[in-house]
Design a protein around this motif. Sequence first.
Motif, PDB file in Angstrom:
ATOM      1  N   MET A   1       0.808  -1.152   0.141  1.00 24.75           N
ATOM      2  CA  MET A   1       0.036  -0.024   0.139  1.00 24.75           C
ATOM      3  C   MET A   1       0.842   1.186   0.031  1.00 24.75           C
ATOM      4  O   MET A   1       1.868   1.259   0.475  1.00 24.75           O
ATOM      5  CB  MET A   1      -1.014   0.057   1.214  1.00 24.75           C
ATOM      6  N   LYS A   2       0.552   2.239  -0.819  1.00 26.22           N
ATOM      7  CA  LYS A   2       1.251   3.420  -0.867  1.00 26.22           C
ATOM      8  C   LYS A   2       0.780   4.335   0.395  1.00 26.22           C
ATOM      9  O   LYS A   2       0.130   4.240   0.733  1.00 26.22           O
ATOM     10  CB  LYS A   2       0.937   4.185  -2.335  1.00 26.22           C
ATOM     11  N   ASP A   3       2.185   5.019   0.756  1.00 22.51           N
ATOM     12  CA  ASP A   3       2.236   5.898   1.957  1.00 22.51           C
ATOM     13  C   ASP A   3       2.281   7.324   1.531  1.00 22.51           C
ATOM     14  O   ASP A   3       3.337   7.694   1.063  1.00 22.51           O
ATOM     15  CB  ASP A   3       3.097   5.452   2.771  1.00 22.51           C
ATOM     16  N   LEU A   4       1.094   8.113   1.534  1.00 26.98           N
ATOM     17  CA  LEU A   4       0.946   9.549   1.082  1.00 26.98           C
ATOM     18  C   LEU A   4       1.082  10.333   2.082  1.00 26.98           C
ATOM     19  O   LEU A   4       0.727  11.460   1.960  1.00 26.98           O
ATOM     20  CB  LEU A   4      -0.325   9.703   0.146  1.00 26.98           C
ATOM     21  N   SER A   5       1.563   9.845   3.553  1.00 28.05           N
ATOM     22  CA  SER A   5       1.425  10.754   4.741  1.00 28.05           C
ATOM     23  C   SER A   5       2.334  11.953   4.633  1.00 28.05           C
ATOM     24  O   SER A   5       2.167  13.037   5.510  1.00 28.05           O
ATOM     25  CB  SER A   5       1.685   9.724   5.769  1.00 28.05           C
ATOM     26  N   SER A   6       3.329  11.849   3.637  1.00 30.93           N
ATOM     27  CA  SER A   6       4.324  12.831   3.726  1.00 30.93           C
ATOM     28  C   SER A   6       3.765  14.142   2.826  1.00 30.93           C
ATOM     29  O   SER A   6       4.291  15.303   3.067  1.00 30.93           O
ATOM     30  CB  SER A   6       5.561  12.395   2.933  1.00 30.93           C
ATOM     31  N   PHE A   7       2.622  13.778   2.291  1.00 31.82           N
ATOM     32  CA  PHE A   7       1.869  15.190   1.770  1.00 31.82           C
ATOM     33  C   PHE A   7       0.782  15.697   2.662  1.00 31.82           C
ATOM     34  O   PHE A   7      -0.326  15.171   2.898  1.00 31.82           O
ATOM     35  CB  PHE A   7       1.227  14.814   0.545  1.00 31.82           C
ATOM     36  N   PRO A   8       1.148  17.083   3.378  1.00 28.96           N
ATOM     37  CA  PRO A   8       0.168  17.468   4.367  1.00 28.96           C
ATOM     38  C   PRO A   8      -1.274  17.506   3.959  1.00 28.96           C
ATOM     39  O   PRO A   8      -2.287  17.799   4.700  1.00 28.96           O
ATOM     40  CB  PRO A   8       0.642  18.887   4.561  1.00 28.96           C
ATOM     41  N   ILE A   9      -1.497  17.682   2.447  1.00 28.61           N
ATOM     42  CA  ILE A   9      -2.965  17.954   2.078  1.00 28.61           C
ATOM     43  C   ILE A   9      -3.889  16.788   2.429  1.00 28.61           C
ATOM     44  O   ILE A   9      -4.834  17.031   2.542  1.00 28.61           O
ATOM     45  CB  ILE A   9      -2.732  18.064   0.411  1.00 28.61           C
ATOM     46  N   MET A  10      -3.068  15.687   2.741  1.00 27.52           N
ATOM     47  CA  MET A  10      -4.153  14.477   3.453  1.00 27.52           C
ATOM     48  C   MET A  10      -4.653  14.847   4.395  1.00 27.52           C
ATOM     49  O   MET A  10      -5.666  14.233   4.817  1.00 27.52           O
ATOM     50  CB  MET A  10      -2.919  13.384   3.439  1.00 27.52           C
ATOM     51  N   ALA A  11      -4.275  15.687   5.325  1.00 29.07           N
ATOM     52  CA  ALA A  11      -5.014  15.784   6.606  1.00 29.07           C
ATOM     53  C   ALA A  11      -6.383  16.633   6.286  1.00 29.07           C
ATOM     54  O   ALA A  11      -7.135  16.519   7.240  1.00 29.07           O
ATOM     55  CB  ALA A  11      -4.038  16.967   7.382  1.00 29.07           C
ATOM     56  N   ARG A  12      -6.523  17.288   5.143  1.00 27.20           N
ATOM     57  CA  ARG A  12      -7.763  18.123   4.976  1.00 27.20           C
ATOM     58  C   ARG A  12      -8.680  17.407   3.886  1.00 27.20           C
ATOM     59  O   ARG A  12      -9.714  17.420   3.948  1.00 27.20           O
ATOM     60  CB  ARG A  12      -7.266  19.616   4.442  1.00 27.20           C
ATOM     61  N   TRP A  13      -8.066  16.824   2.937  1.00 31.06           N
ATOM     62  CA  TRP A  13      -8.745  15.961   2.124  1.00 31.06           C
ATOM     63  C   TRP A  13      -8.130  14.512   1.891  1.00 31.06           C
ATOM     64  O   TRP A  13      -7.287  14.148   1.225  1.00 31.06           O
ATOM     65  CB  TRP A  13      -8.442  16.508   0.621  1.00 31.06           C
ATOM     66  N   PRO A  14      -8.691  13.604   2.756  1.00 29.81           N
ATOM     67  CA  PRO A  14      -8.377  12.367   2.929  1.00 29.81           C
ATOM     68  C   PRO A  14      -8.575  11.484   1.997  1.00 29.81           C
ATOM     69  O   PRO A  14      -9.521  11.878   1.106  1.00 29.81           O
ATOM     70  CB  PRO A  14      -8.971  11.740   4.483  1.00 29.81           C
ATOM     71  N   VAL A  15      -7.744  10.615   1.718  1.00 34.56           N
ATOM     72  CA  VAL A  15      -7.980   9.557   0.489  1.00 34.56           C
ATOM     73  C   VAL A  15      -8.747   8.245   0.758  1.00 34.56           C
ATOM     74  O   VAL A  15      -8.239   7.930   1.930  1.00 34.56           O
ATOM     75  CB  VAL A  15      -6.691   9.521  -0.212  1.00 34.56           C
ATOM     76  N   LYS A  16      -9.116   7.677  -0.127  1.00 32.15           N
ATOM     77  CA  LYS A  16      -9.684   6.513  -0.054  1.00 32.15           C
ATOM     78  C   LYS A  16      -8.798   5.297  -0.056  1.00 32.15           C
ATOM     79  O   LYS A  16      -8.820   4.153   0.288  1.00 32.15           O
ATOM     80  CB  LYS A  16     -11.137   6.435  -0.567  1.00 32.15           C
ATOM     81  N   ASP A  17      -8.145   5.485  -1.302  1.00 28.40           N
ATOM     82  CA  ASP A  17      -7.407   4.663  -2.041  1.00 28.40           C
ATOM     83  C   ASP A  17      -5.871   5.141  -2.171  1.00 28.40           C
ATOM     84  O   ASP A  17      -5.925   6.048  -3.487  1.00 28.40           O
ATOM     85  CB  ASP A  17      -8.036   3.987  -3.169  1.00 28.40           C
ATOM     86  N   PRO A  18      -5.026   5.258  -1.691  1.00 33.16           N
ATOM     87  CA  PRO A  18      -3.758   5.725  -1.835  1.00 33.16           C
ATOM     88  C   PRO A  18      -3.083   5.286  -2.887  1.00 33.16           C
ATOM     89  O   PRO A  18      -1.708   5.972  -3.066  1.00 33.16           O
ATOM     90  CB  PRO A  18      -2.777   5.803  -0.502  1.00 33.16           C
ATOM     91  N   SER A  19      -3.461   4.333  -3.631  1.00 35.94           N
ATOM     92  CA  SER A  19      -2.677   3.710  -4.476  1.00 35.94           C
ATOM     93  C   SER A  19      -2.952   4.112  -5.799  1.00 35.94           C
ATOM     94  O   SER A  19      -2.293   4.159  -6.763  1.00 35.94           O
ATOM     95  CB  SER A  19      -2.821   2.002  -4.637  1.00 35.94           C
ATOM     96  N   VAL A  20      -4.181   5.053  -5.893  1.00 38.20           N
ATOM     97  CA  VAL A  20      -4.246   5.788  -7.212  1.00 38.20           C
ATOM     98  C   VAL A  20      -4.088   7.314  -7.287  1.00 38.20           C
ATOM     99  O   VAL A  20      -3.800   7.705  -6.161  1.00 38.20           O
ATOM    100  CB  VAL A  20      -5.820   5.618  -7.446  1.00 38.20           C
ATOM    101  N   LEU A  21      -4.051   7.791  -8.410  1.00 40.93           N
ATOM    102  CA  LEU A  21      -3.731   9.427  -8.532  1.00 40.93           C
ATOM    103  C   LEU A  21      -4.907  10.117  -7.688  1.00 40.93           C
ATOM    104  O   LEU A  21      -6.020   9.730  -7.754  1.00 40.93           O
ATOM    105  CB  LEU A  21      -3.736   9.491 -10.123  1.00 40.93           C
ATOM    106  N   GLN A  22      -4.557  11.125  -7.287  1.00 40.25           N
ATOM    107  CA  GLN A  22      -5.541  11.910  -6.362  1.00 40.25           C
ATOM    108  C   GLN A  22      -5.334  13.342  -7.071  1.00 40.25           C
ATOM    109  O   GLN A  22      -4.307  14.023  -7.391  1.00 40.25           O
ATOM    110  CB  GLN A  22      -4.670  12.174  -5.153  1.00 40.25           C
ATOM    111  N   LEU A  23      -6.530  13.744  -7.520  1.00 40.95           N
ATOM    112  CA  LEU A  23      -6.855  15.205  -8.164  1.00 40.95           C
ATOM    113  C   LEU A  23      -7.505  15.995  -7.207  1.00 40.95           C
ATOM    114  O   LEU A  23      -8.659  15.573  -6.330  1.00 40.95           O
ATOM    115  CB  LEU A  23      -7.845  14.841  -9.110  1.00 40.95           C
ATOM    116  N   TYR A  24      -7.005  17.284  -7.106  1.00 43.94           N
ATOM    117  CA  TYR A  24      -7.686  18.335  -6.258  1.00 43.94           C
ATOM    118  C   TYR A  24      -7.936  19.166  -7.189  1.00 43.94           C
ATOM    119  O   TYR A  24      -7.185  20.145  -7.765  1.00 43.94           O
ATOM    120  CB  TYR A  24      -6.345  18.981  -5.353  1.00 43.94           C
ATOM    121  N   SER A  25      -9.327  19.821  -7.426  1.00 42.38           N
ATOM    122  CA  SER A  25      -9.766  20.378  -8.456  1.00 42.38           C
ATOM    123  C   SER A  25     -11.243  20.980  -8.144  1.00 42.38           C
ATOM    124  O   SER A  25     -11.844  20.853  -7.030  1.00 42.38           O
ATOM    125  CB  SER A  25      -9.695  19.712  -9.706  1.00 42.38           C
ATOM    126  N   TYR A  26     -11.469  21.828  -9.136  1.00 38.59           N
ATOM    127  CA  TYR A  26     -13.064  22.434  -9.048  1.00 38.59           C
ATOM    128  C   TYR A  26     -13.265  22.443 -10.610  1.00 38.59           C
ATOM    129  O   TYR A  26     -12.614  23.015 -11.424  1.00 38.59           O
ATOM    130  CB  TYR A  26     -12.950  23.894  -8.223  1.00 38.59           C
TER     131      TYR A  26
END
Length: 232
Positions: A1-26
């Motif tokens: 399992m990928k560990d994305l905990s080094s990215f502070p954005i995770m604290a505000r927008w938590p992920v369900k599956d850290p193995s896939v690409l995460q998009l932050y957008s509008y």
Amino acid sequence: MKDLSSFPIMARWPVKDPSVLQLYSYPTPNGVKASIMLEETGLPYEAHLVTLADSDVKSPEFLSLNPNNKIPAIIDPNGPDGQSIGLFESGAILLYLADKTGQFIGQTAGDKHRITQWLMFQMGGVGPMFGQLGYFHKFAGNQIEDPRPRERYINEAKRLLNVLNTQLADQDWIAGEYSIADMALAPWLNALEYYGTKDLVEWDSYSNLTAYLDRFMDRPAVQRGKLIPAQS
């Protein structure tokens, strides 16, 4: 399992599956570039809604990923050399995803450069100029009595539209084949409706462009991507 905990954005927008690409957008013209590309490529991803409010885009968590406080931004846990990578700027994201998948960037090095030049045309011309046109027509700028700013952006928008209309005189897509250049340009053309500026720029006089935008908007991936991330 990928560990994305080094990215502070995770604290505000938590992920369900850290193995896939995460998009932050509008879903703005810039934001949907990324979501449309992701839908076109079929890459698995999670979309996180980042509103344009200062409480989101100027939050410490979002600024940790994009110090320029603009959407979109991504985190790819499967980046170069197997390392996670965070990226901002819509054009850079399109180029990254095209290189990652080998899609929508042409078949040869020459194709890639021709596509990239039209991507840069959007980034440096169409986006900024259309955005200013919208500001001076629909938003706070319309309260300015001096007509020169508004006229400047109307005229520049017309000039850019003419460049595109001429380029599309004998081809369906801006660089000859459907590419990231179209995913960058067409959402901004579509924004003229939102800004209420179609009549100002004489949109209906650009017959090649009107047909081009219809072709683009009819694509199933575009229909999906233009609504991502979903708004509550």
